[in-house]
Design an enzyme around this catalytic site. Sequence first.
Site: not given
Ligand SMILES: Cc1cc2nc3c(=O)[nH]c(=O)nc-3n(C[C@H](O)[C@H](O)[C@H](O)COP(=O)(O)OP(=O)(O)OC[C@H]3O[C@@H](n4cnc5c(N)ncnc54)[C@H](O)[C@@H]3O)c2cc1C
Length: 512
Positions: A12, A75, A195
């Site tokens: 996201t 919501k 990466v």
């Molecule tokens: C239990 C839980 C419940 C949650 N509930 C909510 C909620 O209800 N509402 C809300 O607003 N937020 C919620 N959050 C937070 C929300 O899930 C995150 O803010 C959001 O999904 C963003 O995640 P992200 O993109 O930072 O990480 P991730 O979804 O973990 O994405 C990481 C990305 O990095 C990539 N990546 C990693 N390493 C490498 C590499 N070496 N090379 C290339 N790519 C790589 C992966 O492939 C992936 O695409 C929750 C979080 C948790 C832990």
Amino acid sequence: MIGSVVIVGGGTAGWMTATYLKAAFGERIGVTLVESEQVSRIGVGEATFSTLRHFFDYLGLDEADWLPKCAGGYKLGIRFENWSKPGEHFYHPFERLRTVDGFTMADWWLELGDRSMPFDRQCFITTALCDNKRSPRMMDGSLFAAGLDGSLGKSTLEEQRAQFPYAYHFDADAVAQYLAKYGTDRGVRHIVDNVENVGQDERGWITHVDTKSHGKIEGDLFIDCTGFRGMLINQTMGGEFDSFSDVLPNNRAVALRVPREEATEMNPYTTATAMSAGWMWTIPLFRRNGNGYVYSDQFITPEEAEQELRDAVAPGRDDLQANHIRMRIGRNKQSWVKNCVAIGLSSAFVEPLESTGIFFIQHAVEQLVKHFPDERWDPRLMRDYNDRVGHVVDGVKEFLVLHYKSAQREDTPYWKEAKIREMPAGLAERLELSGSHLLDDETIYPRYHGFENYSWNAMNLGLGNIPPRARPAIKHLDPANARREFANLKAEGEAMVAALPSCYEYLASIND
Ligand SMILES: Cc1cc2nc3c(=O)[nH]c(=O)nc-3n(C[C@H](O)[C@H](O)[C@H](O)COP(=O)(O)OP(=O)(O)OC[C@H]3O[C@@H](n4cnc5c(N)ncnc54)[C@H](O)[C@@H]3O)c2cc1C
């Protein structure tokens, strides 16, 4: 001139950042997004903040188009169950408190309210819509709250004048895919690869990332969206991470996606139910619920937590796969270091309570655009960015600690410990003050953090942390206007319940 941005991560955070930069800067900035097939997205993050509407409007996206494609729902607020007494519930709605003769309706409630009925049902109208599972939109698509409909265009959180009455529930993977299409259609270069290494110059600035199959990817500014691992900000730049585990002990979650077979009803709210060693979310999407138990492993094992969750929401459904997640709770002291900015879980995460993760992303991308650097890399731009991003997280931290401190529940070791645990100094002062009178804009967390005074009071009063009496001044005021307003709130709530379709009925009509 900063001409190229490289984003590592396609969750996201990665896709919200890529699409927002494209919407803001168009062809003037090149955006490359690299995401790994080997590292999966976190797979949760399905409930949002009412401010998210600014993000979709900024991109020029129409809710009627994107919401059904992302299994979305509405919501109107959060329903808290069993946080004080078993069987009790209250709502934290997206609705400001009305004011009469200089005092909020919550102040008036302390003097005139019916104490046999919960505060929230008397002071808000959204609570009636929640209890009756109403949609915020009529069948013709118009919004129940007059004057708040229509696109906000390219506006930002700072311009939010009115409280929009709802947020969204959606499938996080579907949103990432939807945004990926939007981004690639507008020129985001999308590379699916791992990466493996990050290249730096002699000053420690990132020069490129090395991928497994696509070689070296160079850029000017690098955005770390790699999730909790913080591959760029922590592993490469050595950014210091400030843990919040002293005040917020939940460090794990277990999630289940539960189909709703009889999908003719849908709650227009997130439910947060207190459990023996934490709390459980229920997020209704169009055809399934997202459920998850957020807990501290000092008090319960992952196996016990999974069982408690299954017993509560999916008895007999052993076929459903549980997703166990370790959470890194806290924030980077600086989310922007040299030419690396962390956004999403790599930057900060408080905990899922109040659904702030995606709001943090929205705030961060807006601030990144406002503080976008040029070749001088003015340190004052970075300092101001870090200050704002830090305060948003710290304000949310205080607000979430309040949930545990004000909850009256003390029936398990987890809930007993919550009462004696440390708390941020600012919150201790605020709670002391709230024993005398309700909080206002001067006495909640003083910097922007997404929550207004109505939220702090809705939680305190809902959880049972109620000042024993109203402000003394109220006794000297004529109560007639306030009594009239209580009657208006009740009548408006009843009229809306009668006029609006059910949440399911409306969403089914746009899912056709
Ligand atoms: C239990 C839980 C419940 C949650 N509930 C909510 C909620 O209800 N509402 C809300 O607003 N937020 C919620 N959050 C937070 C929300 O899930 C995150 O803010 C959001 O999904 C963003 O995640 P992200 O993109 O930072 O990480 P991730 O979804 O973990 O994405 C990481 C990305 O990095 C990539 N990546 C990693 N390493 C490498 C590499 N070496 N090379 C290339 N790519 C790589 C992966 O492939 C992936 O695409 C929750 C979080 C948790 C832990």
